[in-house]
Design a protein around this motif. Sequence first.
Motif, PDB file in Angstrom:
ATOM      1  N   LYS A 257       0.833  -1.206   0.000  1.00 21.19           N
ATOM      2  CA  LYS A 257       0.000   0.000   0.000  1.00 21.19           C
ATOM      3  C   LYS A 257       0.871   1.261   0.000  1.00 21.19           C
ATOM      4  CE  LYS A 257      -3.882   0.166   2.325  1.00 21.19           C
ATOM      5  NZ  LYS A 257      -4.924   0.327   3.387  1.00 21.19           N
ATOM      6  N   ILE A 258       1.946   1.280   0.791  1.00 16.06           N
ATOM      7  CA  ILE A 258       2.843   2.436   0.845  1.00 16.06           C
ATOM      8  C   ILE A 258       3.490   2.678  -0.522  1.00 16.06           C
ATOM      9  CG2 ILE A 258       4.968   3.345   1.860  1.00 16.06           C
ATOM     10  CD1 ILE A 258       2.535   3.388   3.729  1.00 16.06           C
ATOM     11  N   ILE A 259       3.953   1.585  -1.152  1.00 11.80           N
ATOM     12  CA  ILE A 259       4.571   1.706  -2.485  1.00 11.80           C
ATOM     13  C   ILE A 259       3.557   2.267  -3.487  1.00 11.80           C
ATOM     14  CG2 ILE A 259       5.547   0.398  -4.418  1.00 11.80           C
ATOM     15  CD1 ILE A 259       6.730  -1.545  -2.331  1.00 11.80           C
ATOM     16  N   LEU A 260       2.325   1.774  -3.418  1.00  4.23           N
ATOM     17  CA  LEU A 260       1.281   2.239  -4.327  1.00  4.23           C
ATOM     18  C   LEU A 260       1.002   3.723  -4.130  1.00  4.23           C
ATOM     19  CD1 LEU A 260      -0.938   1.547  -6.435  1.00  4.23           C
ATOM     20  CD2 LEU A 260      -2.472   1.163  -4.491  1.00  4.23           C
ATOM     21  N   TYR A 261       0.883   4.155  -2.877  1.00  2.05           N
ATOM     22  CA  TYR A 261       0.588   5.563  -2.596  1.00  2.05           C
ATOM     23  C   TYR A 261       1.688   6.468  -3.146  1.00  2.05           C
ATOM     24  CZ  TYR A 261      -3.296   4.375   0.527  1.00  2.05           C
ATOM     25  OH  TYR A 261      -4.487   3.932   1.049  1.00  2.05           O
ATOM     26  N   ILE A 262       2.937   6.056  -2.969  1.00  2.00           N
ATOM     27  CA  ILE A 262       4.057   6.852  -3.491  1.00  2.00           C
ATOM     28  C   ILE A 262       3.967   6.964  -5.012  1.00  2.00           C
ATOM     29  CG2 ILE A 262       6.569   6.889  -3.800  1.00  2.00           C
ATOM     30  CD1 ILE A 262       6.782   5.568  -1.005  1.00  2.00           C
ATOM     31  N   ALA A 263       3.657   5.823  -5.653  1.00  2.00           N
ATOM     32  CA  ALA A 263       3.551   5.810  -7.118  1.00  2.00           C
ATOM     33  C   ALA A 263       2.401   6.704  -7.593  1.00  2.00           C
ATOM     34  CB  ALA A 263       3.343   4.378  -7.603  1.00  2.00           C
ATOM     35  N   LEU A 264       1.266   6.663  -6.886  1.00  2.00           N
ATOM     36  CA  LEU A 264       0.105   7.463  -7.272  1.00  2.00           C
ATOM     37  C   LEU A 264       0.378   8.959  -7.134  1.00  2.00           C
ATOM     38  CD1 LEU A 264      -2.820   5.345  -5.758  1.00  2.00           C
ATOM     39  CD2 LEU A 264      -2.273   5.644  -8.180  1.00  2.00           C
ATOM     40  N   ILE A 265       1.056   9.348  -6.038  1.00  2.00           N
ATOM     41  CA  ILE A 265       1.380  10.763  -5.846  1.00  2.00           C
ATOM     42  C   ILE A 265       2.321  11.246  -6.956  1.00  2.00           C
ATOM     43  CG2 ILE A 265       2.524  12.420  -4.314  1.00  2.00           C
ATOM     44  CD1 ILE A 265      -0.254  11.489  -3.392  1.00  2.00           C
ATOM     45  N   PHE A 266       3.257  10.387  -7.309  1.00  2.00           N
ATOM     46  CA  PHE A 266       4.187  10.713  -8.403  1.00  2.00           C
ATOM     47  C   PHE A 266       3.411  10.899  -9.715  1.00  2.00           C
ATOM     48  CE2 PHE A 266       6.933   9.441 -11.924  1.00  2.00           C
ATOM     49  CZ  PHE A 266       8.039  10.259 -11.717  1.00  2.00           C
ATOM     50  N   MET A 267       2.479   9.991  -9.990  1.00  2.00           N
ATOM     51  CA  MET A 267       1.697  10.074 -11.228  1.00  2.00           C
ATOM     52  C   MET A 267       0.781  11.290 -11.232  1.00  2.00           C
ATOM     53  SD  MET A 267       0.780   6.003 -11.522  1.00  2.00           S
ATOM     54  CE  MET A 267      -0.199   6.081 -12.999  1.00  2.00           C
ATOM     55  N   LEU A 268       0.209  11.622 -10.072  1.00  3.06           N
ATOM     56  CA  LEU A 268      -0.668  12.786  -9.969  1.00  3.06           C
ATOM     57  C   LEU A 268       0.132  14.072 -10.179  1.00  3.06           C
ATOM     58  CD1 LEU A 268      -3.596  13.686  -9.320  1.00  3.06           C
ATOM     59  CD2 LEU A 268      -2.879  13.927  -6.933  1.00  3.06           C
ATOM     60  N   ALA A 269       1.356  14.102  -9.595  1.00  2.00           N
ATOM     61  CA  ALA A 269       2.211  15.289  -9.719  1.00  2.00           C
ATOM     62  C   ALA A 269       2.605  15.527 -11.164  1.00  2.00           C
ATOM     63  CB  ALA A 269       3.461  15.119  -8.847  1.00  2.00           C
ATOM     64  N   HIS A 270       2.731  14.473 -11.942  1.00  2.00           N
ATOM     65  CA  HIS A 270       3.116  14.595 -13.352  1.00  2.00           C
ATOM     66  C   HIS A 270       1.896  14.572 -14.273  1.00  2.00           C
ATOM     67  CE1 HIS A 270       7.003  13.577 -11.559  1.00  2.00           C
ATOM     68  NE2 HIS A 270       7.574  14.083 -12.666  1.00  2.00           N
ATOM     69  N   GLN A 271       0.683  14.715 -13.645  1.00  2.00           N
ATOM     70  CA  GLN A 271      -0.570  14.837 -14.384  1.00  2.00           C
ATOM     71  C   GLN A 271      -0.864  13.638 -15.296  1.00  2.00           C
ATOM     72  OE1 GLN A 271      -0.462  18.638 -16.386  1.00  2.00           O
ATOM     73  NE2 GLN A 271      -0.863  19.764 -14.497  1.00  2.00           N
ATOM     74  N   LYS A 272      -0.442  12.463 -14.824  1.00  2.00           N
ATOM     75  CA  LYS A 272      -0.731  11.237 -15.578  1.00  2.00           C
ATOM     76  C   LYS A 272      -2.072  10.618 -15.165  1.00  2.00           C
ATOM     77  CE  LYS A 272       4.061  10.036 -16.594  1.00  2.00           C
ATOM     78  NZ  LYS A 272       5.120   9.005 -16.509  1.00  2.00           N
ATOM     79  N   ILE A 273      -2.578  11.057 -14.011  1.00  2.00           N
ATOM     80  CA  ILE A 273      -3.904  10.620 -13.547  1.00  2.00           C
ATOM     81  C   ILE A 273      -4.621  11.826 -12.947  1.00  2.00           C
ATOM     82  CG2 ILE A 273      -3.288   8.205 -13.090  1.00  2.00           C
ATOM     83  CD1 ILE A 273      -3.058   8.957 -10.120  1.00  2.00           C
ATOM     84  N   THR A 274      -5.953  11.741 -12.917  1.00  2.00           N
ATOM     85  CA  THR A 274      -6.745  12.784 -12.267  1.00  2.00           C
ATOM     86  C   THR A 274      -6.991  12.392 -10.820  1.00  2.00           C
ATOM     87  OG1 THR A 274      -8.851  11.745 -12.827  1.00  2.00           O
ATOM     88  CG2 THR A 274      -7.895  13.266 -14.455  1.00  2.00           C
ATOM     89  N   ILE A 275      -7.514  13.341 -10.047  1.00  2.00           N
ATOM     90  CA  ILE A 275      -7.822  13.064  -8.642  1.00  2.00           C
ATOM     91  C   ILE A 275      -8.895  11.986  -8.523  1.00  2.00           C
ATOM     92  CG2 ILE A 275      -9.592  14.875  -8.450  1.00  2.00           C
ATOM     93  CD1 ILE A 275      -7.024  13.925  -5.743  1.00  2.00           C
ATOM     94  N   GLY A 276      -9.823  11.968  -9.490  1.00  2.00           N
ATOM     95  CA  GLY A 276     -10.868  10.944  -9.478  1.00  2.00           C
ATOM     96  C   GLY A 276     -10.296   9.557  -9.696  1.00  2.00           C
ATOM     97  N   ILE A 277      -9.344   9.435 -10.641  1.00  2.00           N
ATOM     98  CA  ILE A 277      -8.695   8.139 -10.900  1.00  2.00           C
ATOM     99  C   ILE A 277      -7.895   7.711  -9.675  1.00  2.00           C
ATOM    100  CG2 ILE A 277      -6.993   6.933 -12.312  1.00  2.00           C
ATOM    101  CD1 ILE A 277      -9.623   7.369 -13.710  1.00  2.00           C
ATOM    102  N   LEU A 278      -7.221   8.686  -9.026  1.00  2.00           N
ATOM    103  CA  LEU A 278      -6.462   8.361  -7.802  1.00  2.00           C
ATOM    104  C   LEU A 278      -7.370   7.763  -6.736  1.00  2.00           C
ATOM    105  CD1 LEU A 278      -3.649  10.286  -6.101  1.00  2.00           C
ATOM    106  CD2 LEU A 278      -5.690   9.836  -4.762  1.00  2.00           C
ATOM    107  N   VAL A 279      -8.533   8.417  -6.532  1.00  2.00           N
ATOM    108  CA  VAL A 279      -9.488   7.895  -5.536  1.00  2.00           C
ATOM    109  C   VAL A 279     -10.003   6.524  -5.948  1.00  2.00           C
ATOM    110  CG1 VAL A 279     -11.754   8.284  -4.482  1.00  2.00           C
ATOM    111  CG2 VAL A 279     -10.161  10.197  -4.753  1.00  2.00           C
TER     112      VAL A 279
END
Length: 568
Positions: A257-279
């Motif tokens: 879960k920690i690894i996933l969260y780090i990856a998601l924040i990285f992807m969100l910061a680089h605009q590869k996913i939206t906040i809705g996709i993150l949720v």
Amino acid sequence: MIKNYIGISRNFFKLKANNKKLLTLLVISYIMDCLIALTLPFFTAGIVEYATKRDFGQTFFYIGALAISYVLYNIFYHWSYMTYAHNANYTYNKMQEMVAEKVVNYDEGFSKKLSKAYLINTTSNDIWNACGMHDNIFDILANVIYLVFSVTILCTVNIYIGLFSLFITLIYLYRNNRLTKKRDIHLAGQRRWQDKIVGLCGEVIDGNKEIKTFDMKDGLNNHLNVMKRGWSKEYFLKRKYYDKKSALLPGILQIGKIILYIALIFMLAHQKITIGILVLIIGYYDEIYDSDMNINSLYNNLCSNSVRVDRLNKILNYRSKNMIEEGLLENDDIFGIVDFEHVDFIYDKTPILKDINLHFEPKTLYAIVGHSGSGKSTIFRLLLRLYKPTKGGIYIDGTDIFSYSKEVYASNVGVATQKPFIFNMTIKENLDLVDSNVEHQIEACKRVGIHDFIMSLPKGYQTILKEDATNVSGGQKQLIALARTLLSNAEILLFDEVTSSLDPNTTKQVIHVLKDLKKDHTIIMITHKPSLMKIADSIIVIDQGKIVGTGKHKKLLEKNKYYQRLQR
């Protein structure tokens, strides 16, 4: 794990103790719950996505959809809860009924393979814990289905995240399965030691007088301590693997879960996913996490209870070459002529009876006598259909005894033993077990001479007898048991040392009862008392499995050396 799950499920349903209609309803409720639960992260993500876009119309649409999903989820959850309760109740009662029926019909070898303590533990503990296994089985299946769908959804959103969640799940379930197998080995060992402890406690209760007389307390405590140490060793070994499953194993999911969260924040910061996709991704990964934890807990319970199912199957599937198959003959018009024709009986490769030929007539009192171990009791066991002769046949009114149905045979061959068991219930309830007709009960009690004593008690026939009738004398207990035997209306009555522990006055009363019963029964008794031998119409002397003399007391006393030896 899958193979073990299927095997455990098969063993449980092999018991045939579930209600098929209730099981079907339970499966439907679980499937509906699973499908509804899959929509919750999607609707939650929609709320966040459209709220951040300030599209409140779509936001409230997803809020409404989420509310409806919650309502439906709770409705189906309540449905599954109530269905589970009804099926667990049905299963518990069915299992108790099945075990009781099997135990009553087993041969004497059953108690040698499965102890009394084993039966007590199984009926009091194992059945209760096993009766809810259908819930574990379907709940695991629902969580696996949910897991598969959640991983599939994540793969459609992002293939790498989906494969990562699958990888973490497989590692977790693999380690869980390995630890569960090791734990269950020691759980089974713990149950074996528990059987021994319960058995010893029962023996202490039964042998209380001897323990006090010979001061056996210290020796028994030492014996108990050995068992307790064995139990403790298995318990702590079981706990070691249980703790690894519960305390250390979830760390795999948490790291994931920690690894996933780090990856998601990285992807969100680089605009590869939206906040809705993150949720959405977090929602489904959390559901995967919860499903993994649920499967761990449920599989843990399932494997623990599989030990109990194995114990139940040992009772229900017990087989022995000595087990008797009941006949189908329903002819209840039995006169009471008994014949043994060239009967041999071998038990555990040891010859017990050799070429026994006997003929018993109605309205006659027979006595079988001989030294201990001569084969007297075996004749009764064969006549009660506890065993089958190795050779030859036993007949009642010319019909092989194994041709009669269980009900017909039980109602025509009755037995009274030297140590009859009386249940912890009222005198009437003890008699009700054979015949609930009050007039018949009073008539039987008058015939054996116990009615006046019962009526002298403050509550009469409603007097509660303690377990094994310890609140009345041995003679009174024996007479109550004789009355119970008479209520069976059996044409053939077997008496096995019924006066061995009675005082002279009660023995005289039993002799009077036997003489009276002879008028309308075939009476066969085993005895070592000369007073009973003297009243017999015919005495059969047996020695080392062979008949070595027949006749009346006086004739045998003059001419038969075996009988003379018995009298001395």
